[in-house]
Design a protein around this motif. Structure first.
Motif, PDB file in Angstrom:
ATOM      1  N   LEU A 146       0.832  -1.206   0.000  1.00  0.00           N
ATOM      2  CA  LEU A 146       0.000   0.000   0.000  1.00  0.00           C
ATOM      3  C   LEU A 146       0.865   1.254   0.000  1.00  0.00           C
ATOM      4  CD1 LEU A 146      -2.493  -1.602   2.390  1.00  0.00           C
ATOM      5  CD2 LEU A 146      -3.123  -0.679   0.158  1.00  0.00           C
ATOM      6  N   SER A 174      -7.396  -2.572   3.940  1.00  0.00           N
ATOM      7  CA  SER A 174      -6.774  -2.421   2.608  1.00  0.00           C
ATOM      8  C   SER A 174      -6.009  -3.656   2.130  1.00  0.00           C
ATOM      9  CB  SER A 174      -5.827  -1.226   2.574  1.00  0.00           C
ATOM     10  OG  SER A 174      -6.158  -0.290   3.525  1.00  0.00           O
ATOM     11  N   ARG A 201      -5.507  -1.512  16.353  1.00  0.00           N
ATOM     12  CA  ARG A 201      -4.458  -0.490  16.536  1.00  0.00           C
ATOM     13  C   ARG A 201      -4.026  -0.482  18.004  1.00  0.00           C
ATOM     14  NH1 ARG A 201      -5.816   3.831  12.341  1.00  0.00           N
ATOM     15  NH2 ARG A 201      -6.305   2.455  10.614  1.00  0.00           N
ATOM     16  N   PHE A 213     -11.569  -2.034  16.174  1.00  0.00           N
ATOM     17  CA  PHE A 213     -12.772  -1.372  15.655  1.00  0.00           C
ATOM     18  C   PHE A 213     -13.037  -1.894  14.248  1.00  0.00           C
ATOM     19  CE2 PHE A 213     -10.577   1.877  12.997  1.00  0.00           C
ATOM     20  CZ  PHE A 213      -9.289   1.771  13.498  1.00  0.00           C
ATOM     21  N   HIS A 214     -13.927  -1.232  13.523  1.00  0.00           N
ATOM     22  CA  HIS A 214     -14.312  -1.762  12.204  1.00  0.00           C
ATOM     23  C   HIS A 214     -14.027  -0.771  11.097  1.00  0.00           C
ATOM     24  CE1 HIS A 214     -16.634  -4.072  15.097  1.00  0.00           C
ATOM     25  NE2 HIS A 214     -16.655  -5.036  14.188  1.00  0.00           N
ATOM     26  N   LEU A 219     -13.076  -0.048  -3.198  1.00  0.00           N
ATOM     27  CA  LEU A 219     -12.089   0.128  -4.269  1.00  0.00           C
ATOM     28  C   LEU A 219     -12.758  -0.131  -5.615  1.00  0.00           C
ATOM     29  CD1 LEU A 219      -8.957   0.345  -4.943  1.00  0.00           C
ATOM     30  CD2 LEU A 219      -8.954  -2.154  -4.888  1.00  0.00           C
ATOM     31  N   THR A 258      -3.270   6.844  -1.664  1.00  0.00           N
ATOM     32  CA  THR A 258      -4.099   7.560  -2.650  1.00  0.00           C
ATOM     33  C   THR A 258      -3.438   8.895  -2.996  1.00  0.00           C
ATOM     34  OG1 THR A 258      -5.400   8.324  -0.751  1.00  0.00           O
ATOM     35  CG2 THR A 258      -6.374   6.581  -2.104  1.00  0.00           C
ATOM     36  N   ALA A 290     -10.722   9.290   1.531  1.00  0.00           N
ATOM     37  CA  ALA A 290     -10.816   8.708   0.182  1.00  0.00           C
ATOM     38  C   ALA A 290      -9.729   9.289  -0.729  1.00  0.00           C
ATOM     39  CB  ALA A 290     -12.192   8.988  -0.397  1.00  0.00           C
ATOM     40  N   LEU A 315     -14.094   3.983   5.590  1.00  0.00           N
ATOM     41  CA  LEU A 315     -14.993   4.580   6.593  1.00  0.00           C
ATOM     42  C   LEU A 315     -15.045   3.694   7.825  1.00  0.00           C
ATOM     43  CD1 LEU A 315     -17.970   2.930   6.692  1.00  0.00           C
ATOM     44  CD2 LEU A 315     -18.156   3.960   4.427  1.00  0.00           C
TER      45      LEU A 315
HETATM   46  C1  2U9 Z   1      -6.043   0.109  -1.827  1.00  0.00           C
HETATM   47  C2  2U9 Z   1      -5.753   1.395  -2.200  1.00  0.00           C
HETATM   48  C3  2U9 Z   1      -6.281   2.426  -1.483  1.00  0.00           C
HETATM   49  C4  2U9 Z   1      -8.419   3.103   1.323  1.00  0.00           C
HETATM   50  C5  2U9 Z   1      -8.601   4.420   1.975  1.00  0.00           C
HETATM   51  C6  2U9 Z   1      -8.971   5.899   3.541  1.00  0.00           C
HETATM   52  C7  2U9 Z   1      -8.729   6.724   2.506  1.00  0.00           C
HETATM   53  C8  2U9 Z   1      -9.292   6.370   4.907  1.00  0.00           C
HETATM   54  C9  2U9 Z   1      -9.889   5.726   7.148  1.00  0.00           C
HETATM   55  C10 2U9 Z   1     -11.167   6.418   7.367  1.00  0.00           C
HETATM   56  C11 2U9 Z   1     -11.557   6.251   8.804  1.00  0.00           C
HETATM   57  C12 2U9 Z   1     -10.026   4.443   7.857  1.00  0.00           C
HETATM   58  O1  2U9 Z   1     -12.063   3.855   9.243  1.00  0.00           O
HETATM   59  S1  2U9 Z   1     -11.003   4.716   9.223  1.00  0.00           S
HETATM   60  O2  2U9 Z   1     -10.161   4.743  10.345  1.00  0.00           O
HETATM   61  N1  2U9 Z   1      -9.578   5.441   5.796  1.00  0.00           N
HETATM   62  O3  2U9 Z   1      -9.272   7.535   5.166  1.00  0.00           O
HETATM   63  N2  2U9 Z   1      -8.908   4.597   3.256  1.00  0.00           N
HETATM   64  S2  2U9 Z   1      -8.445   5.819   1.146  1.00  0.00           S
HETATM   65  O4  2U9 Z   1      -7.555   3.259   0.271  1.00  0.00           O
HETATM   66  C13 2U9 Z   1      -7.076   2.204  -0.400  1.00  0.00           C
HETATM   67  C14 2U9 Z   1      -7.365   0.918  -0.040  1.00  0.00           C
HETATM   68  C15 2U9 Z   1      -6.847  -0.123  -0.767  1.00  0.00           C
HETATM   69  C16 2U9 Z   1      -5.479  -1.043  -2.577  1.00  0.00           C
END
Ligand code: 2U9
Length: 348
Positions: A146, A174, A201, A213-214, A219, A258, A290, A315
């Motif tokens: 990642l 991810s 965590r 947590f969850h 994607l 990202t 995102a 999320l």
């Molecule tokens: C791949 C590539 C990109 C996943 C992403 C976020 C932004 C993000 C947090 C929000 C609150 C997690 O639940 S939380 O703690 N996540 O802000 N997550 S983009 O991006 C990916 C995933 C997989 C292969």
């Protein structure tokens, strides 16, 4: 006493006993007694040797009539006793349908599961697949794939439960997306997936943090995917969970996986944007992260970033549930206090 008289007396005895008998077993004993091979009728007929040959058929048929009469009386009595037994059983087993019932306590999915279900249904309706993966994960899939190499400063953003140098409790879902992308045959069509699940965590638990947590991460990888696709998709998530009137806005942010990245706010569902304590007087509440998938992430799974691109988001269903239901302490979701959990009945 003549044979005829003996037979008549046996008949009388038999009929009296049959009339008096009260249960089926005793009735069967009478049948065996009177009509069996060793019974008195057979015994009397043995005396035929001393009877005139011309008389024998008459005595024989007289005996047969008596046998038939006793057989018929036994059958009639049997039917009578069986009917009585059935009537008695029915009376004993009668159910009083007017009695009040015993309420059956029914459970319900946990509130976090309800939020995840709602999001899964939305994405399934848009043709996404829902994919599971291991919670004990390899460092390689959780970080390396990642765009978080060993020396990357962003690894400090998450404190991790390591099991060995290579194995850890996943800090995000991810890695499920990385594993799925790696296997996906893009010549057969786009990849559209979400991966809901538990993440871990090394946080100290408090009102807003839990060491477990969850997450639901999403994607989409295809040709010609733009940020407009991302915004439209997330707008649907916001409307589905927080209400049809909701709007969203994107603010620039940073995630290693990202580029560009954004944080996503939803218009306040309590005050509809006027300003209140829920949105801290801003009219907006941060609900998601995102962005467009980083070219390095695509390269690492063997996808050409010049041809393919896509968006991703993450999320937290725990945060969604806290906001939606006004729960001010995340620990309420994990203490399994029925007084708390039963408030989120799906019936009401
Ligand atoms: C791949 C590539 C990109 C996943 C992403 C976020 C932004 C993000 C947090 C929000 C609150 C997690 O639940 S939380 O703690 N996540 O802000 N997550 S983009 O991006 C990916 C995933 C997989 C292969």
């Amino acid at each position: 006493m003549s044979l005829k008289e003996q037979l008549t007396e046996l008949k009388e005895q038999g009929l009296t006993q049959i009339a008096e008998v009260q249960d089926l077993k005793a009735l069967n004993d009478i049948r065996v007694n009177f009509l069996g091979k060793k019974g008195p009728i057979t015994e009397v007929l043995r005396g035929m040797r001393n009877v005139e040959p011309a008389e024998r058929p008459i005595i024989g048929s007289f005996a047969n009539v008596i046998r038939d009469e006793l057989t018929a009386a036994i059958a009639a009595k049997k039917e009578e006793l069986e009917k009585a037994a059935l009537a008695q059983q029915l009376a004993a087993e009668t159910i009083d349908i007017t009695l009040p019932g015993v309420p059956v306590k029914s459970g319900q999915p946990h509130i976090i599961a309800q939020v995840i279900d709602q999001i899964e249904k939305l994405f399934l309706s848009m043709g996404f697949q829902v994919v599971d993966g291991p919670e004990v994960e390899e460092d390689h899939y959780n970080f390396e794939m990642l765009n978080l190499p060993k020396d990357h400063p962003a690894r400090d953003m998450q404190d991790t439960f390591y099991i060995t140098k290579q194995l850890l409790m996943r800090t995000q879902t991810s890695p499920v997306q990385a594993r799925t992308m790696e296997k996906h045959d893009f010549s057969k069509g786009p990849l559209k997936m979400i991966s809901p699940g538990k993440v871990y965590r090394r946080d100290s638990d408090d009102a807003t943090h839990s060491h477990q947590f969850h997450q639901v991460e999403g994607l989409v990888i295809d040709k010609h995917i733009t940020m407009a696709d991302l915004k439209g998709t997330l707008e649907l998530v916001a409307k589905t969970v927080f209400g049809e009137e909701r709007e969203i806005r994107l603010r620039p942010s940073y995630f290693p996986f990202t580029e560009p990245s954004c944080e996503v706010d939803v218009s306040c569902f309590k005050c509809s944007g006027k300003g209140c304590s829920v949105c801290k007087q801003t009219g907006w509440i941060e609900v998601l992260g995102a962005g467009m998938v980083h070219p390095n992430v695509l390269r690492l799974v063997g996808v050409d970033p010049e041809v393919y691109g896509g968006f991703a988001f993450g999320l937290g269903p725990d945060r969604f549930a806290m906001l939606k239901y006004g729960v001010d302490d995340i620990r309420n979701f994990y203490l399994n206090d029925l007084r708390v959990l039963q408030q989120f009945s799906q019936k009401g």
